[in-house]
Scaffold this motif. Structure first.
Motif, PDB file in Angstrom:
ATOM      1  N   ALA A   1       4.950  -7.241  -7.635  1.00 43.00           N
ATOM      2  CA  ALA A   1       4.148  -6.403  -7.324  1.00 43.00           C
ATOM      3  C   ALA A   1       4.647  -4.962  -7.830  1.00 43.00           C
ATOM      4  O   ALA A   1       5.837  -4.682  -7.931  1.00 43.00           O
ATOM      5  CB  ALA A   1       3.948  -6.318  -5.709  1.00 43.00           C
ATOM      6  N   PRO A   2       3.720  -3.967  -8.303  1.00 39.18           N
ATOM      7  CA  PRO A   2       4.140  -2.837  -8.709  1.00 39.18           C
ATOM      8  C   PRO A   2       4.946  -2.089  -7.941  1.00 39.18           C
ATOM      9  O   PRO A   2       4.781  -2.252  -6.753  1.00 39.18           O
ATOM     10  CB  PRO A   2       2.794  -2.212  -9.030  1.00 39.18           C
ATOM     11  N   SER A   3       5.798  -1.095  -8.346  1.00 41.89           N
ATOM     12  CA  SER A   3       6.573  -0.421  -7.457  1.00 41.89           C
ATOM     13  C   SER A   3       5.759   0.513  -6.600  1.00 41.89           C
ATOM     14  O   SER A   3       6.134   0.774  -5.570  1.00 41.89           O
ATOM     15  CB  SER A   3       7.506   0.621  -8.110  1.00 41.89           C
ATOM     16  N   SER A   4       4.483   0.850  -6.862  1.00 45.32           N
ATOM     17  CA  SER A   4       3.861   1.663  -6.091  1.00 45.32           C
ATOM     18  C   SER A   4       2.979   0.966  -5.019  1.00 45.32           C
ATOM     19  O   SER A   4       2.390   1.437  -4.213  1.00 45.32           O
ATOM     20  CB  SER A   4       2.699   2.456  -6.832  1.00 45.32           C
ATOM     21  N   ASP A   5       3.355  -0.364  -5.029  1.00 43.78           N
ATOM     22  CA  ASP A   5       2.449  -1.089  -3.927  1.00 43.78           C
ATOM     23  C   ASP A   5       3.009  -0.782  -2.596  1.00 43.78           C
ATOM     24  O   ASP A   5       4.239  -1.122  -2.405  1.00 43.78           O
ATOM     25  CB  ASP A   5       2.615  -2.605  -4.384  1.00 43.78           C
ATOM     26  N   PRO A   6       2.179  -0.622  -1.682  1.00 41.75           N
ATOM     27  CA  PRO A   6       2.565  -0.343  -0.328  1.00 41.75           C
ATOM     28  C   PRO A   6       3.236  -1.576   0.294  1.00 41.75           C
ATOM     29  O   PRO A   6       4.044  -1.323   1.497  1.00 41.75           O
ATOM     30  CB  PRO A   6       1.372   0.251   0.429  1.00 41.75           C
TER      31      PRO A   6
END
Length: 699
Positions: free
Chosen positions: A212-217
């Motif tokens: 998952a992207p680093s920005s994913d909560p």
């Protein structure tokens, strides 16, 4: 799924780590492993525990983008205490290095690692399981030190290559027995509910999180469950394995070999993971077990068909991890009955949930009915009007109060007391003291029409709402009109309290009288005591019911989802001309206490053929309120004009609907409906009862 995060460090050995590594590799992700290329693990490296040399570990962390820590709980090597020390030390190093180099860290634990029942005997714990449980707590405490931390609880992971209980719990032990050729054993915890997830599904879910992207909560220091929503009892699991492997089953009561974990359900809550990643565990249990046994060389050729009984009713008690401890504390306190704090708390919380000022709880639903009628005694020779299509407890309460029962017909579509029939009956019946409508299968009686009819002749209304907890009418959970209404908390009801009953009324003085009468009639002033009964709810059942009330919204949502799905299937499959459904009136949101079909067959014999056909497929179909009360021997010399009651009780087939059902069971039920409906239509048994009866028990 993105592979932009192209270097994942996997710390751990065992079948889950191997499946995850293979999954990531298929997505083009570079996988780093400690000791890669070494001929064997270092002497101080235990299965799934970071290597002893911190320099190597830090170098690997520096090279990767994210880290996955998956301890292998199937092996225990070396000294137990040093194993515990190294697990803790490894976790500390790992968090320190991830924080230093700003790497995300995902770590796993078995779903039951820290949910042990505190009331269970301590016993010697598995050192590795203890190490993992302590490490999980330690990791949670350190979670804020790393930029990204995610704790994933794995529930019932199984598949080729697993050994011991580990992440698979009871299934792991059973597979070990299969591998060694031992018979399958089920012990006293065979009714324990578990759910199992194939390792390939687990690897896919973990991979989605790691990529998952680093920005994913989802990576904001959370705990997620990973598992499959397909609950099964341990006994059912044993039967499936027996059918697939051909090995016999034996029952062992001394030293339960398969479920040393808590008896409370160990089920994942997959919804947050689904919401975050869209991931669903896709491999059903039967298919996953068959593949696992095939890999072990233990799959029978050909495997027997797994025909598991689907019971008509299956009580479900949601037991949180401390319920046993709370019950133990009640017993130790010595205050186990006589209106203790848990009973009082239950009455308050029931009133809050139902939206009323007060509630009174008693020992069971039948006592609630009796207490209501005896609290306001009627004149000698008085009568009570009630439906014949109800449980015998309604009739027993009428008789116990010295009332003469008079049966009234029901509505042909809702199966509840018919206002038109009541109006006709009141016009020709004298001395009616009570009218007792009954909720049926979660459908409420038409109180807005029935209550004025009763009041016009001076009769009180007692609403037997035993089936109605959770049903809403225009948003209201309790209907106005009756003087008293009762609800059952029997184990088979929507709110299961083992046994229990609820009394509700707008009359506060009447509720106070119920409280006095349930405790032998004893008054605050002993000289004011009267004849009563002992129907107090004890503290243990009050505590159990409170635990069920805490999860009632989820239970109702599931029941409604299952019920609406099955009702919709009748229409989608074009079976409306064969099976008729109970009508749900406009504005009613049923609790789906029960679900069934009205067979368009002209008599009871033909209905029994349909019941037998379902049962032959392992579906627990049955008649309900069978026979109707006016058919009991006590009334054989009395004439009754109850055409709609006769039509319903002789044709109704109640089908399984539980508080928690697996998708394969719902699909199997739908398939049975389809096949039996098509057979009835083809054989024209709807019009030919003789042909139906001649088919006997083998349709």
């Amino acid at each position: 799924m993105s592979n932009g995060l192209n270097r994942i460090l996997i710390i751990g050995r065992g079948f889950i780590a191997e499946a995850l590594a293979a999954n990531l590799a298929r997505h083009g992700v570079k996988v780093l492993r400690p000791g890669a290329g070494a001929p064997s693990p270092r002497p101080r490296e235990h299965a799934g525990i970071p290597p002893a040399e911190p320099e190597e570990l830090e170098a690997l962390v520096r090279r990767c983008t994210r880290v996955a820590l998956l301890p292998d709980l199937s092996q225990e090597n070396g000294d137990s205490w040093s194993q515990l020390d190294e697990m803790i030390l490894g976790v500390r190093w790992l968090f320190e290095y991830c924080a230093r180099h700003r790497r995300g860290l995902l770590f796993t634990s078995p779903g039951d690692a820290i949910d042990r029942d505190p009331a269970a005997p301590l016993g010697p714990p598995s050192p590795l399981a203890l190490a993992n449980a302590v490490a999980v707590r330690y990791a949670e405490a350190l979670g804020t030190t790393a930029p990204e931390t995610l704790h994933v609880r794995l529930f019932g992971i199984y598949g080729p290559g697993m050994r011991g209980s580990g992440y698979g719990g009871a299934l792991g032990v059973l597979l070990d027995r299969l591998a060694s050729g031992q018979s399958l054993a089920v012990g006293d915890t065979g009714n324990a509910v578990r759910a199992f997830c194939h390792v390939d599904d687990a690897a896919e879910g973990l991979a989605r999180l790691l990529l998952a992207p680093s920005s994913d909560p989802v990576w904001a220091n959370k705990t997620l469950d990973l598992g499959r929503d397909e609950p099964v009892t341990v006994s059912d699991l044993v039967l499936r394995l027996s059918a697939l492997s051909g090995l016999p089953v034996q029952h062992e009561r001394d030293g339960d070999v398969i479920a040393p974990a808590p008896v409370s359900p160990l089920l994942a809550n997959p919804r947050p993971l689904v919401a975050a990643t869209g991931f669903h565990a896709a491999i059903d249990l039967d298919g996953g077990l068959a593949g696992t046994l095939a890999a072990m060389g233990r799959l029978a050729e050909p495997p027997a068909q797994v025909l598991r009984p689907l019971p008509n009713i299956r009580p479900l008690f949601d037991c949180d991890s401390d319920l046993g401890g709370r019950i133990q504390r009640i017993l130790v306190s010595g205050q186990v009955t006589n209106g203790g704090p848990r009973q009082q708390a239950l009455e308050r919380r029931l009133a809050e949930w139902l939206g009323v000022a007060e509630s009174v709880v008693v020992s069971n639903g039948a006592d609630a009915l009796s207490l209501a009628l005896t609290a306001l005694p009627a004149a000698p020779g008085a009568k009570a009007i009630l439906p014949s299509y109800t449980f015998i407890a309604t009739l027993n309460a009428v008789r116990a109060a010295g009332l003469t029962p008079v049966f009234c017909d029901i509505d042909p579509e809702t199966f509840t007391l018919c206002p038109r029939a009541l109006e006709r009956l009141l016009a020709k019946t004298s001395d009616v003291a009570w009218v007792i409508p009954v909720a049926v299968f979660g459908i409420p009686a038409e109180l807005a029409k029935l209550c004025p009819l009763a009041e016009a002749v001076g009769a009180r209304v007692l609403y037997d709402n035993c089936h109605g907890f959770g049903t809403e009418v225009d948003g209201a959970r309790v209907l106005s009109g009756p003087l008293v209404q009762t609800i059952s908390m029997h184990a088979t009801k929507v709110l299961p309290g083992v046994e229990g009953g609820i009394l509700l009324s707008d009359d506060a003085d009447l509720l106070a009288r119920f409280r006095q009468l349930r405790n032998h009639g004893i008054a605050a002033d002993p000289l004011q005591s009267t004849v009563g009964m002992n129907t107090k709810l004890d503290e243990v059942r009050a505590e159990i019911t409170l635990a069920q009330l805490a999860g009632i919204d989820g239970a109702l949502a599931r029941r409604r989802g299952y019920g609406e799905r099955l009702r919709g299937f009748i229409d989608r499959a074009g079976l409306g001309d064969v099976f008729r459904l109970q009508r749900i009136p406009e504005g009613v949101r049923s609790n789906f206490q029960n679900h069934g079909i009205l067979c368009p067959l002209p008599d009871q014999r033909a209905r029994d053929v349909v019941v037998a056909d379902f049962q032959a497929r392992g579906i627990g179909a049955r008649p309900y309120f069978h026979p109707a009360l006016h058919r009991l021997p006590a009334f054989s010399d009395q004439p009754f004009d109850l055409p709609h009651t006769e039509n319903v009780w002789t044709r109704w087939v109640c089908l399984p609907l539980h508080a928690r059902m697996a998708a394969p069971d719902l699909e199997r039920l739908e398939q049975s409906l389809l096949e039996i409906g098509q057979k009835l239509r083809a054989d024209d048994l709807t019009l030919n009862p003789t042909a139906a009866a001649e088919r006997g028990q083998h349709p």
